[in-house]
Design a protein around this motif. Structure first.
Motif, mmCIF file in Angstrom:
data_model
loop_
_atom_site.group_PDB
_atom_site.id
_atom_site.type_symbol
_atom_site.label_atom_id
_atom_site.label_comp_id
_atom_site.label_asym_id
_atom_site.label_seq_id
_atom_site.Cartn_x
_atom_site.Cartn_y
_atom_site.Cartn_z
ATOM 1 N N GLY A 1 0.930 2.164 -5.843
ATOM 2 C CA GLY A 1 2.084 2.033 -6.711
ATOM 3 C C GLY A 1 3.416 2.192 -5.993
ATOM 4 O O GLY A 1 3.481 2.613 -4.838
ATOM 5 N N GLN A 2 4.478 1.867 -6.703
ATOM 6 C CA GLN A 2 5.819 1.841 -6.123
ATOM 7 C C GLN A 2 6.314 3.229 -5.730
ATOM 8 O O GLN A 2 6.932 3.411 -4.691
ATOM 9 C CB GLN A 2 6.797 1.209 -7.113
ATOM 10 C CG GLN A 2 6.590 -0.272 -7.363
ATOM 11 C CD GLN A 2 7.120 -1.124 -6.217
ATOM 12 O OE1 GLN A 2 7.719 -0.602 -5.271
ATOM 13 N NE2 GLN A 2 6.881 -2.423 -6.285
ATOM 14 N N GLU A 3 6.048 4.224 -6.583
ATOM 15 C CA GLU A 3 6.593 5.556 -6.319
ATOM 16 C C GLU A 3 5.999 6.158 -5.045
ATOM 17 O O GLU A 3 6.727 6.684 -4.191
ATOM 18 C CB GLU A 3 6.320 6.476 -7.501
ATOM 19 C CG GLU A 3 6.940 7.860 -7.343
ATOM 20 C CD GLU A 3 6.735 8.729 -8.572
ATOM 21 O OE1 GLU A 3 7.067 9.927 -8.497
ATOM 22 O OE2 GLU A 3 6.244 8.213 -9.599
ATOM 23 N N TRP A 4 4.686 6.095 -4.896
ATOM 24 C CA TRP A 4 4.040 6.624 -3.688
ATOM 25 C C TRP A 4 4.511 5.853 -2.456
ATOM 26 O O TRP A 4 4.779 6.453 -1.408
ATOM 27 C CB TRP A 4 2.525 6.514 -3.816
ATOM 28 C CG TRP A 4 1.790 7.173 -2.682
ATOM 29 C CD1 TRP A 4 1.294 8.443 -2.646
ATOM 30 C CD2 TRP A 4 1.480 6.580 -1.410
ATOM 31 N NE1 TRP A 4 0.693 8.698 -1.433
ATOM 32 C CE2 TRP A 4 0.795 7.570 -0.652
ATOM 33 C CE3 TRP A 4 1.705 5.341 -0.831
ATOM 34 C CZ2 TRP A 4 0.341 7.334 0.651
ATOM 35 C CZ3 TRP A 4 1.267 5.102 0.468
ATOM 36 C CH2 TRP A 4 0.579 6.092 1.193
ATOM 37 N N THR A 5 4.612 4.550 -2.616
ATOM 38 C CA THR A 5 5.035 3.717 -1.482
ATOM 39 C C THR A 5 6.430 4.097 -1.017
ATOM 40 O O THR A 5 6.704 4.184 0.185
ATOM 41 C CB THR A 5 4.990 2.232 -1.868
ATOM 42 O OG1 THR A 5 3.654 1.875 -2.226
ATOM 43 C CG2 THR A 5 5.455 1.348 -0.721
ATOM 44 N N ALA A 6 7.336 4.335 -1.976
ATOM 45 C CA ALA A 6 8.707 4.690 -1.618
ATOM 46 C C ALA A 6 8.765 6.010 -0.845
ATOM 47 O O ALA A 6 9.571 6.169 0.073
ATOM 48 C CB ALA A 6 9.562 4.780 -2.875
ATOM 49 N N ASP A 7 7.902 6.959 -1.191
ATOM 50 C CA ASP A 7 7.947 8.289 -0.571
ATOM 51 C C ASP A 7 7.163 8.372 0.738
ATOM 52 O O ASP A 7 7.579 9.073 1.673
ATOM 53 C CB ASP A 7 7.390 9.338 -1.539
ATOM 54 C CG ASP A 7 8.340 9.643 -2.686
ATOM 55 O OD1 ASP A 7 9.543 9.363 -2.534
ATOM 56 O OD2 ASP A 7 7.872 10.142 -3.721
#
Length: 397
Positions: free
Chosen positions: A137-143
């Protein structure tokens, strides 16, 4: 011809001193030339092919938007280039032992700037980020995605160039110190072009709104943190690889090598994922600060561990000069050991003398380099360096 403080003459230098010098020159590779064009060397063709692919990829990446954002791209290129020149000058300054030939340094910079950045890392990173987005997902990828990708893809890309350069210059890249210096220049090439890429992207993403302002802002942001970047990471990784494989000049120390490689990759991870490690809040800055302190601590340790081998080469190369009285033992140790260096400078009777002693240290190293370049022969360059040592000795008091 007698020299200051001794009745020993150059003609009576012992065979043992000459043998030490010859062995050091043979093992260390000091004074060897670098020839890039090696059509019978597979490393040459692999280097050319992969750099060519990187150049094509770079052109494909920038060409479609260059006409629209030329001003912003030009400003970014100038700012990132000036930062790169400043770091280039500093790295050349600290390359005080075996001075790597300029052509080898340019080959290292070119690999880092073109082949690693656009031939390897850009494609691999984009592919991995796409996979992570679909999986987590986007959130994990961003972090976390940057730190889970770049330490592997980018360090591997830079290391490939280092291995190829070892194939092109096997007599020049032999010690951990060589790995630190050449690795730093590969990382510098990578950092300059990565910073330019970020600045170019920021200009394009704004759809032409204040392209120069966006380019300046992003370039200065990247430059502000350039002291903890790819040169540090790749210097540690490349030095670690030298320890792992071992060479005729550098005894194998697998544990130390693995530790330095892991340290370079870990620092890369902490830097890229500082936001995730800091939980996206006020802890981000302490994580970055801790990464900076840890990075330079490890780098200092790496240089200190690499130094004794270089010290011994200097002692052996200058052994005939010391025996003949051109250089004294105190002067030589003042060039090498930190405590002896401080004592040598502080013992000077006045300020001008202390300044002259600092120049004398450089002159002695220049003499070692001239002897290496001329394979220990009594050439005009060597005689000139000896005369400089003598002149500065008189001024040093």
């Amino acid at each position: 011809m007698s020299k200051t403080g001794t009745t020993t003459t150059a003609d009576t230098v012992s065979p043992e001193a000459r043998q030490r010098q010859a062995h050091a020159l043979e093992v260390s590779g000091w004074g060897e030339r670098f020839v890039f064009l090696q059509p019978h060397n597979l490393s040459f063709w692999v280097y050319v092919l992969l750099t060519g692919i990187g150049a094509f990829q770079a052109w494909s990446f920038f060409a479609p938007t260059t006409g629209f954002y030329a001003d912003g791209f030009a400003v970014a290129a100038v700012l990132c280039g000036l930062c790169g020149l400043a770091w280039f000058a500093w790295f050349r300054h600290i390359d005080r032992w075996e001075r790597q030939p300029g052509r080898l340094i340019l080959a290292a910079l070119l690999w880092g700037a073109v082949a690693s950045t656009f031939g390897f890392a850009l494609t691999a990173n984009n592919a991995m980020l796409s996979i992570y987005t679909k999986l987590f997902g986007q959130e994990w990828t961003a972090d976390w995605a940057a730190g889970a990708t770049a330490p592997f893809t980018e360090e591997a890309a830079k290391l490939c160039g280092f291995v190829l350069l070892m194939g092109l210059a096997p007599r020049l890249i032999r010690t951990a110190n060589d790995g630190l210096i050449v690795g730093a220049f590969i990382g510098l090439g990578f950092a300059i072009f990565e910073d330019f890429q970020y600045a170019a992207n920021s200009t394009a993403r704004a759809f032409g709104t204040d392209p120069v302002g966006n380019a300046v802002h992003m370039s200065l942001t990247r430059i502000a943190f350039s002291f903890v970047s790819h040169p540090l990471f790749s210097a540690l990784v490349c030095a670690g690889v030298i320890y792992i494989i071992g060479t005729v000049a550098q005894p194998r120390k697998i544990g130390r090598g693995v530790a330095f490689v892991a340290a370079g990759m870990f620092l890369h991870f902490t830097w890229d994922d500082a936001g995730g490690l800091g939980m996206g809040g006020i802890l981000t800055f302490p994580v970055m600060l801790g990464s900076i302190v840890l990075g330079f601590t490890i780098l200092t340790i790496a240089f200190r561990r690499a130094a004794p081998r270089e010290y011994q080469f200097v002692r052996d190369i200058l052994a005939p000069e010391v025996e003949a009285g051109y250089v004294t033992d105190a002067e030589l140790e003042g060039v090498l050991e930190k405590k002896a260096r401080k004592a040598f400078i502080k013992s000077a009777p006045h300020h001008k003398s202390r300044r002259a002693r600092k120049h004398l240290r450089r002159a002695i190293l220049d003499l070692a380099h001239d002897l290496a370049n001329d394979k220990g022969a009594d050439t005009e360059a060597v005689r000139h360096s000896r005369s400089e040592v003598e002149r500065l000795r008189v001024k040093a008091g």
